[in-house]
Design a protein around this motif. Structure first.
Motif, PDB file in Angstrom:
ATOM      1  N   ILE A  44       0.837  -1.207   0.000  1.00  0.00           N
ATOM      2  CA  ILE A  44       0.000   0.000   0.000  1.00  0.00           C
ATOM      3  C   ILE A  44       0.867   1.252   0.000  1.00  0.00           C
ATOM      4  CG2 ILE A  44      -1.625   1.340   1.406  1.00  0.00           C
ATOM      5  CD1 ILE A  44      -2.857  -1.408   2.226  1.00  0.00           C
ATOM      6  N   GLN A  45       1.938   1.228   0.755  1.00  0.00           N
ATOM      7  CA  GLN A  45       2.857   2.374   0.770  1.00  0.00           C
ATOM      8  C   GLN A  45       3.411   2.656  -0.615  1.00  0.00           C
ATOM      9  OE1 GLN A  45       3.708   4.400   3.361  1.00  0.00           O
ATOM     10  NE2 GLN A  45       2.418   3.353   4.850  1.00  0.00           N
ATOM     11  N   LEU A  46       3.515   1.614  -1.430  1.00  0.00           N
ATOM     12  CA  LEU A  46       4.122   1.742  -2.754  1.00  0.00           C
ATOM     13  C   LEU A  46       3.090   1.743  -3.880  1.00  0.00           C
ATOM     14  CD1 LEU A  46       7.225  -0.453  -2.005  1.00  0.00           C
ATOM     15  CD2 LEU A  46       7.249   1.979  -2.575  1.00  0.00           C
ATOM     16  N   GLY A  47       1.825   1.950  -3.523  1.00  0.00           N
ATOM     17  CA  GLY A  47       0.815   2.210  -4.532  1.00  0.00           C
ATOM     18  C   GLY A  47      -0.183   1.120  -4.834  1.00  0.00           C
ATOM     19  N   ALA A  48      -0.179   0.014  -4.103  1.00  0.00           N
ATOM     20  CA  ALA A  48      -1.126  -1.064  -4.383  1.00  0.00           C
ATOM     21  C   ALA A  48      -2.562  -0.556  -4.353  1.00  0.00           C
ATOM     22  CB  ALA A  48      -0.965  -2.196  -3.385  1.00  0.00           C
TER      23      ALA A  48
END
Length: 229
Positions: free
Chosen positions: A212-216
């Motif tokens: 999530i931090q990386l855009g999921a």
């Protein structure tokens, strides 16, 4: 191929769904994203209707399955009795199962070779049903794992669109089990961005907050919700 036997195992972990949802919300807050920007796919592979029912009662509507045969055996009845279910195929797809996959699934996360593209294009045209399609990347270039190598991704995505007329929704990846997942998620996001793809299916029970931090935009969570298989 013999369908994988479904397991009548333990019920979902107490508060497992709620805990995962809280962790997703926390990760979104830390990343300054809206909670609604992340879809939780509850991975119900090998679990039967008895294990799935409490999640439906709690309001979960998006589920992931690995095998067409298993999904075909257990989901039609659940779908007919509970409106609004979205079913995602997150495991490998064989060309000869494309017809059933297009009929049953709302999203297919494992587009990874020309034969699959051809079979899906044929069935989408025939059935007039358009599931969301994710190209699966093999970011670790593991020989035993399905997926498109990063160096081949741009050409493959272009081929999906131009040769087969497929509308690609996004990318999916499964990092090597012994690697730190963040570089694989970052690479997937980079490839998606340069190809104009907004959806990223990445992150499982052990690493979905990092994803999530990386855009999921889609996280595939099984054991943290259902318990051990």
């Amino acid at each position: 191929m013999t369908p994988e036997k479904t397991a009548s195992i333990t019920p979902p972990l107490p508060n497992g769904l709620a805990t995962v949802d809280q962790e997703i919300a926390r990760a979104c807050d830390q990343a300054r994203r809206e909670r609604a920007s992340v879809t939780l796919i509850a991975v119900s592979k090998t679990f039967d209707a008895t294990a799935i029912a409490p999640l439906l009662k709690a309001g979960q509507r998006v589920f992931g399955e690995n095998r067409v045969q298993e999904a075909r055996a257990k989901w039609p009845g659940l779908i007919s009795s509970c409106p609004g279910i979205a079913l995602h195929l997150i495991g490998p797809l064989q060309s000869n199962k494309a017809k059933e996959a297009v009929a049953l699934f709302d999203a297919i996360h494992s587009v990874d070779r020309p034969s699959i593209c051809e079979a899906l294009a044929k069935e989408i045209d025939s059935q007039k049903r358009r599931p969301e399609l994710f190209v699966q990347l093999n970011t670790g270039e593991e020989p035993q794992k399905a997926g498109v190598a990063p160096a081949d991704a741009d050409a493959f995505i272009a081929g999906c669109r131009e040769k087969y007329g497929l509308s690609i929704t996004g990318l999916m990846c499964i990092p090597p089990v012994n690697d730190a997942p963040a570089p694989h998620f970052a690479l997937t996001a980079k490839i998606a961005a340069r190809n104009g793809l907004k959806q990223l299916s990445m992150g499982m029970s052990a690493d979905f907050t990092t994803a999530i931090q990386l855009g999921a935009t889609h996280v595939r969570v099984g054991s943290a919700i259902f318990g051990a298989r």
